[in-house]
Design a protein around this motif. Sequence first.
Motif, PDB file in Angstrom:
ATOM      1  N   ALA A  71       0.821  -1.221   0.000  1.00 49.24           N
ATOM      2  CA  ALA A  71       0.000   0.000   0.000  1.00 49.24           C
ATOM      3  C   ALA A  71       0.844   1.255   0.000  1.00 49.24           C
ATOM      4  N   ASP A  72       2.050   1.174   0.543  1.00 47.56           N
ATOM      5  CA  ASP A  72       2.888   2.368   0.648  1.00 47.56           C
ATOM      6  C   ASP A  72       3.664   2.656  -0.635  1.00 47.56           C
ATOM      7  N   LEU A  73       3.610   1.764  -1.608  1.00 50.24           N
ATOM      8  CA  LEU A  73       4.361   1.986  -2.844  1.00 50.24           C
ATOM      9  C   LEU A  73       3.934   3.268  -3.549  1.00 50.24           C
ATOM     10  N   VAL A  74       2.643   3.552  -3.562  1.00 45.48           N
ATOM     11  CA  VAL A  74       2.162   4.778  -4.211  1.00 45.48           C
ATOM     12  C   VAL A  74       2.800   5.997  -3.563  1.00 45.48           C
ATOM     13  N   ALA A  75       2.768   6.035  -2.226  1.00 48.94           N
ATOM     14  CA  ALA A  75       3.343   7.177  -1.520  1.00 48.94           C
ATOM     15  C   ALA A  75       4.852   7.263  -1.730  1.00 48.94           C
ATOM     16  N   LEU A  76       5.537   6.124  -1.775  1.00 50.98           N
ATOM     17  CA  LEU A  76       6.985   6.130  -1.992  1.00 50.98           C
ATOM     18  C   LEU A  76       7.336   6.703  -3.360  1.00 50.98           C
ATOM     19  N   VAL A  77       6.586   6.272  -4.384  1.00 53.58           N
ATOM     20  CA  VAL A  77       6.841   6.776  -5.736  1.00 53.58           C
ATOM     21  C   VAL A  77       6.615   8.279  -5.795  1.00 53.58           C
ATOM     22  N   GLU A  78       5.537   8.761  -5.208  1.00 50.31           N
ATOM     23  CA  GLU A  78       5.249  10.193  -5.225  1.00 50.31           C
ATOM     24  C   GLU A  78       6.270  10.967  -4.390  1.00 50.31           C
ATOM     25  N   LEU A  79       6.687  10.399  -3.269  1.00 52.70           N
ATOM     26  CA  LEU A  79       7.669  11.066  -2.421  1.00 52.70           C
ATOM     27  C   LEU A  79       9.022  11.167  -3.119  1.00 52.70           C
ATOM     28  N   ALA A  80       9.418  10.111  -3.806  1.00 54.02           N
ATOM     29  CA  ALA A  80      10.712  10.111  -4.494  1.00 54.02           C
ATOM     30  C   ALA A  80      10.745  11.092  -5.657  1.00 54.02           C
ATOM     31  N   SER A  81       9.576  11.464  -6.157  1.00 52.12           N
ATOM     32  CA  SER A  81       9.524  12.365  -7.313  1.00 52.12           C
ATOM     33  C   SER A  81       9.526  13.831  -6.919  1.00 52.12           C
ATOM     34  N   ARG A  82       9.598  14.138  -5.626  1.00 49.91           N
ATOM     35  CA  ARG A  82       9.619  15.534  -5.201  1.00 49.91           C
ATOM     36  C   ARG A  82      10.840  16.242  -5.793  1.00 49.91           C
ATOM     37  N   PRO A  83      10.649  17.467  -6.245  1.00 52.92           N
ATOM     38  CA  PRO A  83      11.783  18.192  -6.827  1.00 52.92           C
ATOM     39  C   PRO A  83      12.804  18.592  -5.772  1.00 52.92           C
ATOM     40  N   ARG A 135      16.433  18.438  -3.519  1.00 51.96           N
ATOM     41  CA  ARG A 135      17.071  17.419  -2.702  1.00 51.96           C
ATOM     42  C   ARG A 135      16.372  17.317  -1.346  1.00 51.96           C
ATOM     43  N   HIS A 136      15.106  16.989  -1.385  1.00 52.92           N
ATOM     44  CA  HIS A 136      14.339  16.807  -0.159  1.00 52.92           C
ATOM     45  C   HIS A 136      14.833  15.530   0.527  1.00 52.92           C
ATOM     46  N   PRO A 137      15.162  15.590   1.834  1.00 51.35           N
ATOM     47  CA  PRO A 137      15.722  14.404   2.508  1.00 51.35           C
ATOM     48  C   PRO A 137      14.839  13.166   2.408  1.00 51.35           C
ATOM     49  N   ASP A 138      13.535  13.332   2.597  1.00 49.69           N
ATOM     50  CA  ASP A 138      12.649  12.174   2.532  1.00 49.69           C
ATOM     51  C   ASP A 138      12.541  11.640   1.108  1.00 49.69           C
ATOM     52  N   ALA A 139      12.684  12.517   0.123  1.00 48.38           N
ATOM     53  CA  ALA A 139      12.663  12.064  -1.269  1.00 48.38           C
ATOM     54  C   ALA A 139      13.872  11.176  -1.558  1.00 48.38           C
ATOM     55  N   GLU A 140      15.007  11.552  -1.028  1.00 47.05           N
ATOM     56  CA  GLU A 140      16.204  10.746  -1.225  1.00 47.05           C
ATOM     57  C   GLU A 140      16.082   9.403  -0.503  1.00 47.05           C
ATOM     58  N   ARG A 141      15.493   9.416   0.677  1.00 44.49           N
ATOM     59  CA  ARG A 141      15.295   8.167   1.411  1.00 44.49           C
ATOM     60  C   ARG A 141      14.324   7.261   0.660  1.00 44.49           C
ATOM     61  N   ALA A 142      13.258   7.850   0.117  1.00 46.32           N
ATOM     62  CA  ALA A 142      12.292   7.069  -0.652  1.00 46.32           C
ATOM     63  C   ALA A 142      12.946   6.471  -1.892  1.00 46.32           C
ATOM     64  N   GLU A 143      13.810   7.240  -2.541  1.00 39.27           N
ATOM     65  CA  GLU A 143      14.496   6.744  -3.732  1.00 39.27           C
ATOM     66  C   GLU A 143      15.347   5.520  -3.405  1.00 39.27           C
ATOM     67  N   ARG A 144      16.057   5.564  -2.288  1.00 39.34           N
ATOM     68  CA  ARG A 144      16.882   4.427  -1.903  1.00 39.34           C
ATOM     69  C   ARG A 144      16.032   3.192  -1.611  1.00 39.34           C
ATOM     70  N   LEU A 145      14.892   3.399  -0.974  1.00 42.09           N
ATOM     71  CA  LEU A 145      14.005   2.270  -0.708  1.00 42.09           C
ATOM     72  C   LEU A 145      13.440   1.682  -1.997  1.00 42.09           C
ATOM     73  N   LEU A 146      13.065   2.535  -2.936  1.00 40.83           N
ATOM     74  CA  LEU A 146      12.528   2.050  -4.203  1.00 40.83           C
ATOM     75  C   LEU A 146      13.563   1.241  -4.973  1.00 40.83           C
ATOM     76  N   ARG A 147      14.823   1.641  -4.904  1.00 38.31           N
ATOM     77  CA  ARG A 147      15.873   0.862  -5.561  1.00 38.31           C
ATOM     78  C   ARG A 147      15.991  -0.516  -4.930  1.00 38.31           C
ATOM     79  N   ALA A 148      15.874  -0.581  -3.607  1.00 40.33           N
ATOM     80  CA  ALA A 148      15.921  -1.874  -2.923  1.00 40.33           C
ATOM     81  C   ALA A 148      14.726  -2.740  -3.305  1.00 40.33           C
TER      82      ALA A 148
END
Length: 289
Positions: A248-260, A262-275
Amino acid sequence: MDLAAASLAPLPGGHSGQTFLAEVAGERSVVRVYAESGPRGAAAAEVDAALLRLVRGLLPVPEVLELRRADPASGMPALLVTSYLPGVRCDLLLPDLDETGRRALGTRLGVLVADLGGMPQLGDGPFVDADLRVGTWERPEGLPELVADTRPELVAVADDAQALLDTVTRRVLVHGDLTPGNLLVDPDTLAVTGLVDWELAHAGHPFADLGSLLRFERDPVLTTAVLQGYAARRGTDPATALALAGAADLVALVELASRPGRHPDAERAERLLRAVARAGDPGAWTDPG
């Protein structure tokens, strides 16, 4: 409330408005100014007020003291004044808790998320007005469609996640940003004293908020306690709940990672999505830093 006589100090947090701690004659309140256009547009203050009134008494949320609608003629933005809730932000408190404290708090958080996930809704979508009518999403509704163009490496795992999510058909009230930073806790009793910042609340999947809460958290003591608290309230097997929460959190992770930027949570979301992409598992974990 006489804002002209109030002492105002900025409070951290919030997405679409500016939030201030107000004090008049020793009485504290919180003032949110809706000066910018957010996801709910002009209806934002009224929707927030309606949500707080809906859940107050069921969840630890502030009381609505005053709602002032925007005045286009004068240029005055909408204002929402609520009661001040005591407590320490959960994300600031957690690092100082011992194992017993993390277990006790985790259980309480699991119960809170379960209670929120038990408030039914008839549809799936954003709230559009003070009557809490549910609109339609501008984004694609399914996970595979959401990632097809921008994140093709996630299509396979999105297919599996969507199949799992489809096993739960009911829809509930979703806070939309139920993270430790939006929770207030009594540092002595570890009671949850506040769930704040309802700007992203919507009607959606019952496991979305559980996914938000555990997104960046894998401390085994806390996570186990959250899942056990949830299971005690909802009867869902902890392993199943964790799998549904990750999906269920995948939608939020994708949207969070797309924030313009260098937002800290966006970078954290990006690392999780890669994993997630590497493992082919929405519950995959790497320390997001």
